[in-house]
Design a protein around this motif. Structure first.
Motif, PDB file in Angstrom:
ATOM      1  N   GLN A 295       0.736 -25.811   0.768  1.00 15.10           N
ATOM      2  CA  GLN A 295       0.184 -24.361   1.016  1.00 15.10           C
ATOM      3  C   GLN A 295       0.701 -23.617  -0.033  1.00 15.10           C
ATOM      4  OE1 GLN A 295       0.654 -23.174   5.518  1.00 15.10           O
ATOM      5  NE2 GLN A 295       1.901 -24.799   5.254  1.00 15.10           N
ATOM      6  N   MET A 296      -0.236 -22.870  -0.355  1.00 14.99           N
ATOM      7  CA  MET A 296      -0.131 -21.703  -1.602  1.00 14.99           C
ATOM      8  C   MET A 296       0.031 -20.178  -0.818  1.00 14.99           C
ATOM      9  SD  MET A 296       0.212 -23.727  -4.145  1.00 14.99           S
ATOM     10  CE  MET A 296      -0.204 -22.824  -5.548  1.00 14.99           C
ATOM     11  N   PHE A 441      -6.152 -18.284  -0.925  1.00 13.71           N
ATOM     12  CA  PHE A 441      -5.258 -18.900  -0.516  1.00 13.71           C
ATOM     13  C   PHE A 441      -5.117 -20.657  -0.976  1.00 13.71           C
ATOM     14  CE2 PHE A 441      -4.901 -15.810   2.699  1.00 13.71           C
ATOM     15  CZ  PHE A 441      -3.360 -15.593   2.552  1.00 13.71           C
ATOM     16  N   LEU A 442      -6.376 -20.934  -1.311  1.00  7.86           N
ATOM     17  CA  LEU A 442      -6.645 -22.472  -1.643  1.00  7.86           C
ATOM     18  C   LEU A 442      -6.963 -22.559  -2.972  1.00  7.86           C
ATOM     19  CD1 LEU A 442      -8.361 -23.269   1.516  1.00  7.86           C
ATOM     20  CD2 LEU A 442      -6.268 -23.542   1.280  1.00  7.86           C
TER      21      LEU A 442
ATOM     22  N   ARG B 428      -1.326 -21.227  10.053  1.00  5.00           N
ATOM     23  CA  ARG B 428      -1.311 -21.039   8.649  1.00  5.00           C
ATOM     24  C   ARG B 428      -1.738 -19.811   8.073  1.00  5.00           C
ATOM     25  NH1 ARG B 428      -2.534 -26.528   4.959  1.00  5.00           N
ATOM     26  NH2 ARG B 428      -1.390 -28.047   6.414  1.00  5.00           N
ATOM     27  N   THR B 430      -4.497 -19.561   6.615  1.00  7.66           N
ATOM     28  CA  THR B 430      -5.328 -19.591   5.308  1.00  7.66           C
ATOM     29  C   THR B 430      -6.803 -19.900   5.751  1.00  7.66           C
ATOM     30  OG1 THR B 430      -4.502 -22.013   5.247  1.00  7.66           O
ATOM     31  CG2 THR B 430      -3.609 -20.815   3.987  1.00  7.66           C
TER      32      THR B 430
END
Lengths: 695, 477
Positions: A295-296, A441-442, B428, B430
């Motif tokens: 995860q970033m 985020f990715l 998460r 995300t």
């Protein structure tokens, strides 16, 4: 009349069943075309997938700040020399205190706490225990901190965090920004103390300013048990308060009246560390962003720091890269080829600007490789990883000064610049009205200022796995039609193969959970011993599976064994589902796994007919599949990658190393461990079964 | 659709006691999982528990009732008041050191076993009917020639017991095992011609979750026309030929006994009997509900809070259906219009399917259940578990179903992907709602393909019967 009618009906039935006159729809035609030419397409797609992966550094875009509210660097820094002197004073106090007082007390923490109090902050102390490497299988599936580790608390080993909170004059106390400085109170070096200096300079400024709208928390994490654990313990306490009185509070010199203090939801967190001397001429800032399971944090946070560090403070900003790749000749050749192609393209049309210099390409791919590697490992690269479990964006900033630790004048200037960088960042985050959500985020980084977004890097993966469903479909059709067509239930032939695949996946699941039991074996076992226990139990389980489940073993008679084409089809489908799932959980693992698994699954065929035929083509094919299956074994791949790095290992030492590596994976709850045990290993075993299939 | 399916197919032929071994092991497996229920945390998964079936809401409703408030206060509980009185006391019983809601879990396990046994009963009847019809049509030469017929009852029961969806529902403490039990009870009563039982099952199922009301049509067909059979035309042909050749026929089923008219006799008497019993049972249910809710607004409140809640889709929390996303987006002044459109979707399909499949009422019931699980306002995997096991009742007819492997992979992939997408969105941060909704759309697509393929395989089976009917060939010659 009646017979005529029936004849008519007969004709109608024929057309209903699909006479050859009716053309299938275009999409069906396309599907049939792809399936019938699957060998060609699988080679083309896989090669394109690898090619796309190599092209990624070229396709990287420059980062940009997506959230307008951030406005980095638009305000003048308010940090004065007096603040920095305050910070330096704290550093000197700590240094002199530690010279005069030896031992384990919490006096240093108290000293820092008093400084915070003087600045007008609320101070709280938090005790925590170091955590062992407990492997509990169910913790993989539960959320963060849904379990508590109460019981056997020893007063011998515990750490104490100090946290100071400045309440924002313009805020409503519902949001906060966290600043973390890990410091080892027992044997922290001079450089580490500098990070306290930077943070305290900033803190004394922030205690005075009027523009704050989010509370500021300065956490001095006691890093004697590692950087990560204190931050994680503090966050657990922050988010999930335990109402039971811990035994830890009894063994204590701190007054128990200090209750744990909280501010609002954490908007962002910055971890500041000062690391040894910079190798370059400038001060260096390294950014670490990878949290657990690839995860970033939001890209905007990195952008803000990068922008301020480069354009305002003149740091040299870098992200981690694989150094050994920088000197690799084949990558250099690839880079030169791309450069040449780019030049040719530009000469054809000046608008085509995709070529980059070979040196940039080399640099970019080394960074990309490091980014992929640390995401795939799933282990956070610093204390910021603990924040990601609570959906907080956080990065670690590791600053390396270019001077030796004892030069006073340079130290002042360094602290000023570091604190100004942090001030700018905090001011930007302070402007934020919502959570970070605008930017990506990715992504994968190829340099601090360049990134590859999910839309681009997914193409490489998609191309790589695209052959799997095609080959599975074509093998399925082959396997179902070659047998006698009169047989009943011919559309259910795959059930036997599915049973075998299911059995081996179940085995993989059990093997994955075995270390939990092995860790319970009494006595202090060396990793090598444990790996031997693991290997023997796993292989005996495999033998049991082969014996008990008929048709599962590659050595069973031909009657029991399933048709290998159907088996391979089901195996490939399982691999496809596993890889797709993994690509959503952790893309980097799936990409690396696909590079290993896809060629293996596509190539593998029973070698007996190939060896019997003695034609060159079949022999080469058999050799290829043998080699791929050998490399595909996780331990073998681990040994090879170790060998490439230069730590050649043979024999039992390898088992110990492998065990230690896996232990680190499950200790960090990395999904990569589950992937290896539950997707890769079963698929590898199935490939082995196909390879030695008696057909 | 479980992997054990094929295993069963082969092994059932050899030993009948295998069935009980597998059934018992499934129960053991459930009990083992129940002891880890706290760790698995299945009861909070949106795939397992919907606002209608969640045990936590039931416990809350019971608590409210104990505090002499309406159990429907605060929009927490939306189930039946009878279920509340049955399961409610069990939610508060605890044994120290055991997972909470242990007694409820045991009730659900028992419900699952009962469903499996009832399914087995249905399957036995269907299997006998299949054999009989095949013999009448001349496909099977002797009564002993039964090797080709699969024991569909055992297969269906084991598919129900070992289906991961059923297991997850049972361990995850959703009340859908009880809803499924009521539906299967209705079908079992209709198949075994126990009219009061069928009426009771249907009334209970409708009371618990409303959608089984559409099963009235297949149940009436079952009672009126009898079990699943190939179309009447085929029997008429066979009979014509046989009466042409010989004067008398052997003993035959109801269809074959009937005079060679173009229509089956419809047993009005049984159906009237059924309607009477249905009225009696509904009256009982109403009276009981009225008694249990007498202080809290009575029946009106109950209908508003249960059926009204189902029909007006008030709760928009994510689930594996497709409605929540749509109604979260739709403008308020269009809401009523779209509510009507979405619910009419199910009703539109009832009549055409009933006409086309009236000779196979059990299969019709399966299709209705599959469609309602697709277009339900709060679907859960428990609904899929029900229709998948009903599907297994027709393994003999659907042996040549196309895309079986593709569908299996699809169901597997989607059900694994769903928790991952949910995690990405909720924990998460995300991902976003589109991730989870995309998964729900994929699930809906696979369900559609499944239904379409099942129906077409069944129709093809009927056509194939017509083709390979030896008498038919004779007539042609």
């Amino acid at each position: 009349m009646a017979t005529e009618n029936r004849d008519k009906e007969e004709e109608e039935v024929k057309t209903d069943d699909g006479s050859p006159k009716i053309k299938p729809r275009p999409i069906v035609q396309l599907g049939i075309f792809l399936i019938s030419h699957s060998p060609v397409f699988s080679v083309v797609f896989s090669a394109a997938g690898v090619m796309a992966l190599l092209l990624l550094p070229l396709l990287a875009k420059n980062t940009y700040i997506s959230e307008n509210a951030l406005m980095p660097g638009s305000a003048r820094s308010m940090l004065s020399h007096r603040d920095v002197s305050d910070g330096s004073k704290l550093v000197n106090d700590i240094k002199s205190f530690r010279l005069n007082h030896e031992g384990q007390g919490v006096e240093v923490q108290r000293l820092i706490g008093n400084y915070m109090l003087e600045m007008g902050a609320e101070v709280s102390y938090q005790k925590f225990q170091p955590e062992g490497n407990h492997f509990h299988p169910l913790h993989f599936f539960s959320g963060p901190a849904s379990y508590t580790n109460l019981g056997n608390v020893s007063c011998a080993a515990y750490g104490v965090n100090v946290a100071g909170i400045i309440r924002a004059p313009r805020g409503d106390g519902k949001e906060s920004i966290v600043l973390v400085t890990p410091y080892d109170f027992l044997n922290g070096g001079d450089y580490e103390a500098l990070s306290l200096g930077i943070a305290s300079s900033l803190f004394s400024l922030l205690a005075r300013v009027t523009w704050l709208s989010k509370d500021i928390i300065w956490l001095v994490a006691d890093s004697r048990y590692g950087d990560y654990r204190p931050v994680a313990a503090w966050l657990t306490e922050y988010h999930t308060p335990s109402f039971e009185v811990s035994d830890l509070s009894k063994c204590d010199e701190l007054n128990p009246s200090d209750s744990f203090r909280r501010a609002g939801t954490v908007a962002a967190a910055l971890v500041v560390k000062v690391d040894g001397r910079s190798e370059r001429f400038e001060d260096t800032l390294s950014i670490y962003a990878e949290a657990s399971n690839g995860q970033m944090p939001n890209l905007d946070l990195i952008n803000v720091v990068n922008y301020l560090a480069v354009h305002r403070q003149g740091f040299y900003v870098k992200v981690e890269k694989v150094v050994s790749l920088l000197s690799s000749s084949w990558l250099k050749t690839v880079g030169e080829i791309f450069e040449a192609v780019g030049k040719v393209a530009r000469s054809l049309n000046p608008d085509w600007k995709f070529g980059i210099p070979a040196a940039d390409y080399l640099e970019g791919s080394a960074t990309l490789a490091s980014s992929l590697y640390s995401q795939a490992l799933g282990i956070p690269t610093g204390p910021h990883g603990a924040f990601r479990d609570y959906q907080v964006d956080a990065i670690t900033l590791k600053v390396s000064p270019r001077f030796p630790p004892d030069s006073k004048g340079r130290q002042h200037e360094f602290c000023l610049r570091g604190a100004q960088l942090l001030e700018g960042t905090i001011r930007s985050v302070n402007n934020l009205l919502e959570k970070f959500h605008q930017s990506f985020f990715l992504y994968l980084l190829t340099s601090p200022g360049k990134f590859i977004s999910v839309g681009v890097y997914m193409i490489a993966f998609a191309l790589l796995v695209a052959p799997l469903p095609m080959v599975a479909a074509s093998l399925y059709i082959d396997g179902c039609t070659t047998q006698n067509p009169a047989e009943n239930l011919k559309s259910w032939k795959w059930l036997d193969a599915a049973k075998q695949v299911f059995a081996l996946h179940l085995l993989g699941f059990i093997v994955t959970l075995l270390p939990y039991l092995i860790c319970q074996v009494p006595g202090e076992q060396s990793p090598t011993n444990r790996s031997i226990i693991w290997a023997t139990t796993s292989s005996s389980l495999l033998l049991i599976t082969f014996v008990t489940v008929p048709g599962c073993s590659p050595f069973s008679s031909r009657l029991h064994g399933t048709n290998w084409a159907v088996l391979k089809s089901v195996t490939i489908s399982a691999a496809f589902i596993g890889l797709c799932l993994m690509s959503i959980i952790n893309f980097a693992t799936a990409e690396i796994g696909a590079l290993l698994l896809v060629p293996m699954c596509l190539m593998v065929r029973p070698i007996r007919p190939d060896l019997r035929s003695r034609r060159v083509k079949s022999l080469v094919r058999a050799l290829c599949s043998m080699v791929l299956v050998t490399i595909g074994f996780p331990v073998m791949f681990f040994a090879i990658s170790k060998g490439l790095i230069g730590e050649g290992l043979v024999g039992l030492g390898l088992g110990g190393e492998f065990w230690t590596w896996l232990e680190s994976l499950w200790a960090w709850k990395s999904a990569t461990y589950l992937y290896i045990g539950m997707v890769h290993l079963p698929c590898w075993l199935l490939c082995l079964c196909i390879l030695f299939h008696p057909s | 659709m479980t992997k054990d399916d094929g295993e069963m197919v082969e092994e059932q032929k050899k030993k009948p006691c295998r069935f009980w071994i597998w059934a018992l092991s499934s129960v053991l497996f459930r009990l083992i999982l129940i002891s880890y229920a706290g760790n698995l945390n299945l009861s909070s998964r949106p795939e397992v528990s919907t606002p209608l079936t969640s045990i936590r809401r039931l416990a809350e409703g019971y608590w409210l009732k104990q505090a002499s408030m309406s159990p429907y206060a605060g929009s927490m509980y939306h189930g039946s008041p009878l279920l509340l009185s049955l399961l409610g006391p069990l939610t508060v019983q605890r044994i120290k050191g055991q997972p909470s809601h242990l007694f409820c879990s045991l009730v659900f396990v028992i419900a699952d076993i009962l469903s499996a046994i009832l399914l087995r009963g249905i399957g036995k009847k269907l299997q006998m009917a299949y054999g009989l019809n095949a013999r009448l049509l001349g496909l099977l030469k002797s009564p002993r020639d039964k090797a080709g017929i699969l024991p569909c009852g055992d297969i269906a029961a084991l598919v129900y017991l070992w289906n991961p969806f059923t297991i997850v529902c049972c361990v995850g403490l959703s009340t859908s095992p009880i809803e499924n039990l009521a539906v299967i009870l209705a079908l079992n009563g209709a198949v075994t011609r126990r009219v009061p039982l069928a009426a009771f099952g249907l009334v209970m199922a409708t009371h618990l979750s409303l959608y089984p009301a559409i099963l009235t049509i297949p149940v009436i067909f079952l009672l009126g026309y009898g079990l699943d059979a190939p179309p009447l035309k085929l029997f008429l042909q066979t009979r014509n030929v046989e009466s042409g050749n010989r004067s008398s026929t052997s003993s035959a089923s109801k269809q074959a006994k009937s005079k060679p008219t173009a229509q089956l006799p419809f047993l009005w008497k049984t159906v009237v009997h059924f309607v009477f019993w249905a009225l009696v049972w509904s009256l009982c249910v109403m009276v009981l509900c009225r008694l249990s809710l007498s202080k809290h607004g009575g029946l009106e409140e109950m209908f508003k809070r249960t059926y009204g809640f189902i029909l007006s889709i008030e709760d928009l929390s994510p689930n594996i259906g497709v409605f929540w996303y749509f109604f979260a987006e739709v403008f308020d002044f269009f809401r009523n219009f779209f509510l009507i459109v979405f619910h009419v979707n199910i009703l539109f399909m009832l009549l055409p399917l009933a006409i086309r499949l009236k000779h196979r009422p059990c299969f019709l019931a399966f299709i209705y259940l599959a469609i309602s699980s697709l277009l339900k306002s709060y679907p859960s995997v428990g609904d899929s578990a029900l229709y998948l096991s009903l599907w297994a009742l027709f393994v003999n007819e659907l042996a040549d179903m196309k895309f079986s492997f593709f569908l299996f992979c699809g169901y597997l992939g989607v059900s694994l992907l769903s928790p991952v997408m949910h995690n990405l969105w909720i924990w998460r941060g995300t991902g976003n709602a589109n991730f989870y909704f995309g998964n729900a759309i994929g699930y809906a697509c696979f369900q559609i393909v499944f239904v379409v393929e099942s129906v077409s395989a069944m129709l093809n089976h009927d056509r194939a019967l017509k083709k390979c009917n030896p008498n038919h060939q004779k007539v042609k010659n």
